[in-house]
Design a protein around this motif. Structure first.
Motif, short mmCIF file in Angstrom:
data_model
loop_
_atom_site.label_atom_id
_atom_site.label_comp_id
_atom_site.label_asym_id
_atom_site.label_seq_id
_atom_site.Cartn_x
_atom_site.Cartn_y
_atom_site.Cartn_z
N GLN A 173 1.10 -1.24 0.12
CA GLN A 173 -0.09 0.34 -0.29
C GLN A 173 0.84 1.07 -0.47
O GLN A 173 0.75 1.97 -0.87
CB GLN A 173 -0.38 -0.18 1.23
CG GLN A 173 -2.02 1.19 1.32
CD GLN A 173 -3.14 0.54 2.38
OE1 GLN A 173 -3.38 -0.24 2.84
NE2 GLN A 173 -4.01 2.44 2.42
N ARG B 88 -3.16 9.63 -9.36
CA ARG B 88 -3.39 9.15 -7.60
C ARG B 88 -5.08 8.73 -7.72
O ARG B 88 -5.02 7.79 -6.99
CB ARG B 88 -3.67 10.37 -6.88
CG ARG B 88 -5.06 11.77 -7.34
CD ARG B 88 -5.46 12.94 -6.42
NE ARG B 88 -6.64 12.84 -7.07
CZ ARG B 88 -6.16 14.03 -6.73
NH1 ARG B 88 -5.68 15.33 -6.91
NH2 ARG B 88 -7.72 14.90 -7.12
N ASN B 89 -5.60 8.32 -8.47
CA ASN B 89 -7.08 8.25 -8.63
C ASN B 89 -6.53 6.21 -8.83
O ASN B 89 -7.38 5.70 -7.90
CB ASN B 89 -8.13 8.74 -9.59
CG ASN B 89 -8.84 9.80 -9.37
OD1 ASN B 89 -8.53 10.14 -8.12
ND2 ASN B 89 -9.16 10.22 -10.24
N THR B 90 -6.41 6.38 -9.56
CA THR B 90 -5.65 5.20 -9.99
C THR B 90 -4.70 3.77 -8.85
O THR B 90 -5.06 2.78 -9.13
CB THR B 90 -4.34 4.82 -11.42
OG1 THR B 90 -4.54 5.45 -12.32
CG2 THR B 90 -3.96 3.61 -12.39
N SER C 26 -5.56 4.62 -5.97
CA SER C 26 -6.36 4.50 -4.36
C SER C 26 -7.48 3.83 -4.87
O SER C 26 -8.16 2.75 -4.34
CB SER C 26 -7.41 6.13 -4.46
OG SER C 26 -8.96 5.91 -3.74
N ARG C 27 -7.51 3.49 -6.83
CA ARG C 27 -8.91 2.28 -7.33
C ARG C 27 -8.09 0.39 -7.14
O ARG C 27 -8.73 0.01 -5.83
CB ARG C 27 -8.40 1.98 -8.71
CG ARG C 27 -9.94 1.01 -9.24
CD ARG C 27 -9.31 1.76 -10.63
NE ARG C 27 -8.55 1.74 -11.15
CZ ARG C 27 -8.22 2.55 -12.38
NH1 ARG C 27 -8.93 3.32 -12.11
NH2 ARG C 27 -7.32 2.05 -13.23
N LYS C 28 -6.19 0.84 -7.03
CA LYS C 28 -5.39 -0.59 -7.25
C LYS C 28 -6.08 -1.13 -5.43
O LYS C 28 -6.17 -2.30 -4.89
CB LYS C 28 -4.17 0.30 -6.74
CG LYS C 28 -4.15 0.07 -8.65
CD LYS C 28 -2.58 -0.03 -9.16
CE LYS C 28 -2.30 0.02 -10.77
NZ LYS C 28 -2.90 -1.14 -11.68
N SER D 286 -7.78 -0.75 -2.77
CA SER D 286 -9.43 -0.16 -2.56
C SER D 286 -9.69 -1.86 -3.04
O SER D 286 -10.10 -2.72 -2.95
CB SER D 286 -10.32 0.66 -3.03
OG SER D 286 -11.71 1.02 -2.99
N ARG D 287 -9.80 -1.75 -4.06
CA ARG D 287 -9.50 -3.71 -5.17
C ARG D 287 -8.63 -4.39 -4.30
O ARG D 287 -9.43 -5.80 -3.94
CB ARG D 287 -9.32 -3.23 -6.55
CG ARG D 287 -10.54 -2.85 -7.36
CD ARG D 287 -10.16 -2.47 -8.80
NE ARG D 287 -11.07 -2.02 -9.63
CZ ARG D 287 -11.23 -1.56 -10.87
NH1 ARG D 287 -10.36 -1.95 -11.78
NH2 ARG D 287 -11.72 -0.71 -11.09
N HIS E 14 -10.68 -5.56 -1.01
CA HIS E 14 -11.70 -5.61 -1.22
C HIS E 14 -11.53 -7.41 -1.47
O HIS E 14 -12.19 -8.34 -0.99
CB HIS E 14 -12.50 -5.00 -2.25
CG HIS E 14 -14.13 -5.75 -2.84
ND1 HIS E 14 -14.73 -5.13 -1.50
CD2 HIS E 14 -14.72 -6.23 -3.25
CE1 HIS E 14 -15.93 -6.50 -1.73
NE2 HIS E 14 -15.57 -7.12 -3.39
#
Length: 88
Positions: free
Chosen positions: A55, A69-71, A73-75, A77-78, A81
């Motif tokens: 992380q 940064r969104n990429t 964050s998405r990585k 998060s996924r 999960h």
């Protein structure tokens, strides 16, 4: 090929930054691969430990401009999960 002194310097700088970014991207991908392998093995404890190490690397890559940064964050998060679903 660069002709002016400023263009030659720019080419040198770009080459240096490219090498740094490649190293950062490679390091991040190594950490991601370790998480993926732990998830595939089904070991939740190992996956969580690998995720805790991965992380900060993902976030750092985003801070340094290797990833958006969104990429990043998405990585994160996924992955979180998927790790949460292992025990369920």
């Amino acid at each position: 090929m660069a002709n002016t002194a400023s263009a030659k310097k720019a080419a040198r700088v770009i080459a240096r930054r490219t090498a740094v970014n490649q190293a950062r991207r490679s390091r991040m991908r190594t950490f991601l691969r370790k998480v993926e392998e732990a998830i595939a093995s089904g070991d939740k404890a190992a996956a969580a430990a690998a995720f805790q190490a991965a992380q900060p690397e993902i976030i750092r890559a985003a801070q340094k401009g290797v990833l958006h940064r969104n990429t990043a964050s998405r990585k994160v998060s996924r992955l979180a999960h998927r790790i949460a679903k292992i025990g369920a």
